[in-house]
Design an enzyme around this catalytic site. Structure first.
Site, PDB file in Angstrom:
ATOM      1  N   GLY A  47       0.881  -1.159   0.000  1.00  0.00           N
ATOM      2  CA  GLY A  47       0.000   0.000   0.000  1.00  0.00           C
ATOM      3  C   GLY A  47       0.917   1.206   0.000  1.00  0.00           C
ATOM      4  CB  CYS A  79       5.295  -3.668  -0.914  1.00  0.00           C
ATOM      5  SG  CYS A  79       5.625  -2.231  -1.961  1.00  0.00           S
ATOM      6  CG  HIS A 170       2.971  -6.175  -4.120  1.00  0.00           C
ATOM      7  ND1 HIS A 170       1.996  -5.763  -3.244  1.00  0.00           N
ATOM      8  CD2 HIS A 170       3.690  -5.073  -4.433  1.00  0.00           C
ATOM      9  CE1 HIS A 170       2.119  -4.456  -3.038  1.00  0.00           C
ATOM     10  NE2 HIS A 170       3.144  -4.017  -3.744  1.00  0.00           N
ATOM     11  CD  GLU A 172       0.294  -8.938  -2.371  1.00  0.00           C
ATOM     12  OE1 GLU A 172       0.112  -7.729  -2.579  1.00  0.00           O
ATOM     13  OE2 GLU A 172       1.407  -9.404  -2.034  1.00  0.00           O
TER      14      GLU A 172
END
Length: 196
Positions: A47, A79, A170, A172
């Protein structure tokens, strides 16, 4: 069954839950500090780190997150989550949780246009893993007792210290859940010890 939380203040929360479930654990979106009692491990997702810090303060998560860590429960920062977890942030004298003994640099691979993918060799994984980097930080320095798990072009992009795991990319955002699986295994190990 293991329950792994994802701090649900911002970021790719749904994708992390999907990855956790694909690894055979239960995923819980954590939106209130008291929900930390319901999880065995916690992912701090990507984010924007300054926004995330503001939300952590607004929803009074800072102390509960430190208590969570003090209980020995594993935490994984991806991140912006890596920045939140880090002991030191280059160019800032205001770290966030200060738990993982590393110095991180924000946006160190450039702005949004510099988002890229790279095949990474990661300790503990047999085959390369495709890392998705989006305005990613990297680890400038790994302190004492920190194990470097992966580097890209000479920059540290994944590291582990005891119960803390951090990465620049990332994990995911791909259908390859092996990095999440590494964290699930850390949580399993913690839970087995906690039951003894």
């Amino acid at each position: 069954m293991l329950t792994i939380g994802v701090l649900g203040l911002q970021g790719a929360v749904r994708e992390h839950i999907h990855a956790i479930e694909a690894c055979g654990a239960a995923g819980l979106v954590v939106k209130r500090p008291e929900q930390l009692n319901e999880v065995d491990g916690l992912i701090l997702p990507g984010g924007e780190s300054t926004t995330m810090r503001r939300l952590i303060d607004t929803y009074q998560f800072m102390e509960p997150l430190r208590e969570f860590a003090a209980q020995g429960k594993p935490m994984f920062g991806t991140c912006a989550g890596l920045i939140i977890l880090a002991k030191e942030i280059a160019g800032s004298d205001n770290p966030h949780l200060g738990l993982l003994n590393v110095v991180v640099e924000r946006n160190s691979f450039g702005r949004q246009v510099d988002s890229f993918e790279a095949d990474l060799t990661i300790k503990g994984l047999d085959e390369p893993f495709t890392g998705v980097f989006i305005r990613a930080p990297h680890i400038l320095e790994a302190g004492e007792n920190v194990e470097v798990l992966s580097e890209h072009n000479g920059r540290i992009v994944a590291a582990k210290q005891g119960q803390f795991l951090g990465c620049s990319f990332h994990p995911e955002l791909t259908e390859d859940h092996r990095v999440t699986q590494l964290f699930v295994e850390m949580v399993e190990e913690y839970k087995q010890k906690a039951l003894v």
